[in-house]
Motif scaffolding. Sequence first.
Motif, PDB file in Angstrom:
ATOM      1  N   GLY A 174       8.904  18.496  36.573  1.00 55.65           N
ATOM      2  CA  GLY A 174      10.052  17.943  37.290  1.00 55.65           C
ATOM      3  C   GLY A 174      10.318  16.511  36.895  1.00 55.65           C
ATOM      4  O   GLY A 174       9.456  15.827  36.338  1.00 55.65           O
ATOM      5  N   ALA A 213      11.203  14.117  39.128  1.00 56.81           N
ATOM      6  CA  ALA A 213      10.820  13.200  40.204  1.00 56.81           C
ATOM      7  C   ALA A 213      10.227  14.011  41.347  1.00 56.81           C
ATOM      8  O   ALA A 213      10.421  15.235  41.427  1.00 56.81           O
ATOM      9  CB  ALA A 213      12.025  12.401  40.691  1.00 56.81           C
ATOM     10  N   PRO A 214       9.521  13.356  42.265  1.00 57.11           N
ATOM     11  CA  PRO A 214       9.034  14.069  43.454  1.00 57.11           C
ATOM     12  C   PRO A 214      10.201  14.638  44.260  1.00 57.11           C
ATOM     13  O   PRO A 214      11.263  14.020  44.352  1.00 57.11           O
ATOM     14  CB  PRO A 214       8.302  12.975  44.244  1.00 57.11           C
ATOM     15  N   LYS A 255       9.046  21.470  42.668  1.00 63.32           N
ATOM     16  CA  LYS A 255       8.025  22.060  41.789  1.00 63.32           C
ATOM     17  C   LYS A 255       7.008  22.878  42.582  1.00 63.32           C
ATOM     18  O   LYS A 255       6.705  24.026  42.231  1.00 63.32           O
ATOM     19  CB  LYS A 255       7.290  20.938  41.024  1.00 63.32           C
ATOM     20  N   GLU A 273      -0.299  19.263  41.302  1.00 70.84           N
ATOM     21  CA  GLU A 273      -0.483  17.877  40.831  1.00 70.84           C
ATOM     22  C   GLU A 273      -1.532  17.791  39.718  1.00 70.84           C
ATOM     23  O   GLU A 273      -2.645  17.295  39.901  1.00 70.84           O
ATOM     24  CB  GLU A 273      -0.839  16.961  42.001  1.00 70.84           C
ATOM     25  N   THR A 278       1.665  21.867  38.493  1.00 71.60           N
ATOM     26  CA  THR A 278       2.901  21.071  38.526  1.00 71.60           C
ATOM     27  C   THR A 278       2.621  19.675  37.995  1.00 71.60           C
ATOM     28  O   THR A 278       1.502  19.161  38.099  1.00 71.60           O
ATOM     29  CB  THR A 278       3.445  20.949  39.964  1.00 71.60           C
ATOM     30  N   ASN A 305       5.040  15.762  37.149  1.00 73.96           N
ATOM     31  CA  ASN A 305       6.310  15.052  37.006  1.00 73.96           C
ATOM     32  C   ASN A 305       6.374  14.360  35.654  1.00 73.96           C
ATOM     33  O   ASN A 305       5.331  13.995  35.083  1.00 73.96           O
ATOM     34  CB  ASN A 305       6.480  14.008  38.117  1.00 73.96           C
ATOM     35  N   GLN A 317       7.116  11.413  34.882  1.00 77.25           N
ATOM     36  CA  GLN A 317       6.579  10.053  34.843  1.00 77.25           C
ATOM     37  C   GLN A 317       5.074  10.026  34.633  1.00 77.25           C
ATOM     38  O   GLN A 317       4.510   8.983  34.334  1.00 77.25           O
ATOM     39  CB  GLN A 317       6.938   9.289  36.115  1.00 77.25           C
ATOM     40  N   HIS A 318       4.411  11.180  34.802  1.00 76.68           N
ATOM     41  CA  HIS A 318       2.959  11.226  34.615  1.00 76.68           C
ATOM     42  C   HIS A 318       2.563  11.577  33.180  1.00 76.68           C
ATOM     43  O   HIS A 318       1.369  11.562  32.869  1.00 76.68           O
ATOM     44  CB  HIS A 318       2.341  12.249  35.572  1.00 76.68           C
ATOM     45  N   GLN A 343       2.915   3.771  36.906  1.00 73.61           N
ATOM     46  CA  GLN A 343       2.294   5.056  37.218  1.00 73.61           C
ATOM     47  C   GLN A 343       0.854   5.023  36.710  1.00 73.61           C
ATOM     48  O   GLN A 343       0.616   4.953  35.513  1.00 73.61           O
ATOM     49  CB  GLN A 343       3.065   6.206  36.556  1.00 73.61           C
ATOM     50  N   ARG A 348      15.755  12.352  34.753  1.00 70.79           N
ATOM     51  CA  ARG A 348      16.200  13.719  34.473  1.00 70.79           C
ATOM     52  C   ARG A 348      16.445  13.912  32.981  1.00 70.79           C
ATOM     53  O   ARG A 348      16.074  14.940  32.401  1.00 70.79           O
ATOM     54  CB  ARG A 348      17.472  14.000  35.263  1.00 70.79           C
ATOM     55  N   ALA A 377      13.131  14.229  31.167  1.00 70.16           N
ATOM     56  CA  ALA A 377      12.536  15.554  31.346  1.00 70.16           C
ATOM     57  C   ALA A 377      13.240  16.605  30.491  1.00 70.16           C
ATOM     58  O   ALA A 377      12.586  17.433  29.846  1.00 70.16           O
ATOM     59  CB  ALA A 377      12.592  15.948  32.828  1.00 70.16           C
TER      60      ALA A 377
END
Length: 846
Positions: free
Chosen positions: A13, A15-16, A20, A93, A124, A126, A128-129, A145, A202, A205
Motif C-alpha cells: 500500500g 500509506a496506512p 491492506k 506488518e 502487508t 507500505n 515507505q518501508h 521511517q 501513491r 507505489a
Amino acid sequence: MSGARGQLRIYLGAAPGVGKTYAMLDEGHRRLARGTDVVVGLVETHDRPRTAALLEGLEVVPRRTLVHRGASFTELDVDAVIARKPKLALIDELAHTNVPGSRNAKRWQDVEEILEAGIDVISTVNVQHLESLNDVVQEITGVPQRETVPDEVVRQADAVQLVDMAPDALRRRMAHGNVYLPEKVDAALSNYFRVGNLTALRELALLWVAGKVDDQLDRYRAEHGIAGTWEARERVVVALTGGPEGDTLVRRAARIAARTKGADLLAVHVTRSDGLDGTDPAHLARQRALVESLGGTYHQVVGDSVPRALLDFAGGVNATQLVLGASRRGRFAQLFSRGVGVTTTALSGSIDVHMITHGEVGRGAGRDRTRAALTRRRRVAGWAMALLGIPAITALLAPLRDGLKLSSAILVFLLMVVCVALAGGMWPAVTAAVAGFMLLNYYFTPPVDRFTIADPENLFALSAYVLVAVMVSAVVDLAARRTREAARASADAEVLSTLAGHVLRGEAALASLLARLRETFGLASVTLLERTGEPAPDDRSEPGAWRIAATSGGPPCATPGAADTDVVIDRDLVLAARGRLLDAADRRVLEAFAAEAAVALRQERLRREADLAGPLAEADRMRTALLAAVSHDLRTPLASARIAVDSLLNTEIDWSETDRRELLATAEESLAKLDRLVANLLDMSRLQAGVLGLALEPVAVGEIVPRSIDDLGPLSDRVEGDLPPDLPEVVADPALVERILVNVMSNAVRYTPGDRRVLVTASSYGDSVEVRVIDRGPGVPSQAHDRIFMPFQRLGDRDNHTGVGLGLALSRGLAEAMGGTLTPEETPGGGLTMILTLPIASGERA
C-alpha cells in the motif's frame, strides 16, 4: 521441516489505512471457505472495528509475550506457527522491528523461517518501508521511517498485489474515523496525510509495482525462450547515426509514439566496438536534448554490426516499432552493400520498421577526412630512415653477399621496413619496401648487379617480402591512427561530459558557460554576438551590424569576421572565439557549446521579461482595482456617514435622544468601516511596493490565537481553539499574525452554519508551525482556491456591503512578507480549512 518452501504473497500500500490488512483478512476468509487450513499468525487491527470484525471465524495463534525494560510486549510466535503447520499463515506488518530479546531482529526474518518450513504466508507492507525508497519518502513527508524491509525480500515474493486508494478517499475514511481515533485525525490530516504527500506516495507505489511487473515479464520471456515482441506496451525506438537528419527522425518517432496513450520513446545510437565511428557529437548532443524534451530516453550501445545491435537493443526493451532514416549513401555505394536499413528490415521479425526519408538522402556520409595519424617529427624521422637506412643496410651487407643467403638479406631488410613503419607510418615504410625490393634484386639476387631474377622462387620470395612489408606498414599506421583518434574521442567525451555536468547542475548562467568554454579550449576570449538588424551579404565584419550579447575573457570580438573561429548558431546568433584557430574536431564540440549558449541566452531573457512583466501586470491590475474600489465600494460607508451627520445638523427636525444615538452609531460604524477599508488599501499598497514595516521576533502561537479569538468580539463564541501545549515558537510579527487570524476566522464564521463552530488547531511540521482554521461551511471548489486570494473579489458573494474583498488577499500578503504561507485545503466531510504556515524560531528546531 517440509522440503518445499512456502509461497509469499504481499499486499503493498501507499500509506496506512488503504486497506491492506482488510484485504489480507478477506483473502484468508476466501481461502478458508475453499477448504484451506488458514491461521492468523499476527494481525494489528489498530482499533479499527471493520478490521477487527474480520478476525471472527479465523483461528488466531497466540502471541509470544516478551518483557523489555519492565514493560510487556507481544510478538509473533514463530515456533507456535511452525508447530501448528497450517497451509497458510496471515502475518501483518512485514517491516516491523521485533522487541529486543526476540530470536530475529525483524519480522520479515520470522516470515523467512515460516516459509522455509513449507508454510504459505500472506503479509502487508507500505511503500515507505521499502529500503530503497526510505529517504525519498522522508523528503516528501518530512517523517523519517525507522522500520524498513530490504527491497529484495519484497521483489522475491511470489506475488505482490497493490492495494490502491485515491488520496481524497483515504482522507474521507480518516475523517469518518475509520483509520485513526478521532483525537488523532486532525493532526494526521495536517501532516503525513496531506493530499500532496498521499499522491506522491501513491505514484511511488504504482511505479514500484510496475517495475516488478516488467521484471516478471522479462523473466518469464527469458525462462521460456520467447524472443518475439510482446506488445504489452507500445515502445518506439529511433536509431540515430549522429547525422543532421536525426532531428527529423526523432520528431517523426515522437509523433508515432503519441498516437498510442502511454507509449515509450527510446533513441539509440550504435557506436562501433572500437569507439571510433566519426559521428558528430554536436548533433548527438542536440538530438539527445530533443529526445528528452519530448519525454523520451537516450541510449548508446556498442556493436560491430549496426543492424544486429539495433535489433538486439529493440528486442531487449520489447520494442514494437523501429524508426530508421533512409540511407545517405549514393546509388553506387548501395550496389555493393544493402545498407543498414534494408538489412535491419530483413532481420526485424515482428518489429515494425519505419524507413523515414529526409533531406540528407543520397548525399553521402559526409565525414571529415582524418588528419595524419603521426606527428610531423615522426614522419620526418620515418622518411629519413627510409631514404638513408635502406642504402646503409645495403652498403653493410653487400661485401657479405657471397656468403649471405637471399632469405637472410630479406629478413634484415624486412626488419628495417618495420622500424621505418613504427617511426614514420605507412608511406615511408612502403617507399622503404619498394627500395628494398630493388636493392635486393640488384645486389643479392642471382644474377647479381643486374635487375634480373633468374629463379622464379626468388621472385616469389621478393614479392612476399614486399607484400609483408606493406601489410605490416598498414597495420602499424592503422594502430597509430586509431590511437590518435581514440585520444581525440576521449578528449571530446570529457569536454561534452563537462558541458552535460554544467547543464545537470543547473549552472544556466550564460557567463559561466562561456567561461567554461574558454577554459576548455584555452582561448583568449569567447563572445556571443547577436545581429542588430536584417542580414546583409557583407555584414560579417561590419561592427554596426552586431552587438555583444555575452562575453568571457580578454578583449571581445566585435564582429564574426574578427574571430579566429566562429560558429553560426542561427540567423541572428554567432559564437566568436579568439585566441587560436580550432581544427575541425574541436569545432564539432564547439558547436555543442554554442547550442547550449543560445539556449542559456534565451532562458535569461525570458526570465528577465517574466520578472519585469509580472510586477507591471500586478501593479496595473492593482491600480485598476483600487480605482474601482474607491469609486464604488468606499461610496457606501461615506454616504451612510454623511447622511447621518447631515441629519444631526438639520435644525428643522427635533430628534429624540434615541434617534440621535442611532444616527451617531450609524456614523461611527460607517466611519470605522471606512477606516478599516482605507487601512487595508494602504497595507496592500505597501505590500505591492515592498515597504511594509515588519517587527519579526520569536512569538508563541499559543498566546496569539486566544487574543485573535477575543478580537472577534461577539463572534468569538463561534470559534473554538484546540492547541497543543508543546508548540515551538515561530518567527513573526505578532500584530500581523493576529490580524491574519482575525481576517481568516471572520470569513470562516461567516460561512459556517449557526449550529457549528469554527475549530482552530496547530501543529509543528518540519521547520514550520501550521495554524489551521477549519470551518464546516459550503467549501470552495479546488479550481477556485487561487481566486479567493485575488484582491477586490468575493467568490460567489454579490453583497457589496461586506467590504471590498481585500481580507484574504491582504492576509496572504502579510503571511508571505513574514516568510510564511496561507493556503486553502478542503475540509474532509465538507468545508474549507485555511492553513497559516510560519517558520520555527532557530532555537526551537529539533
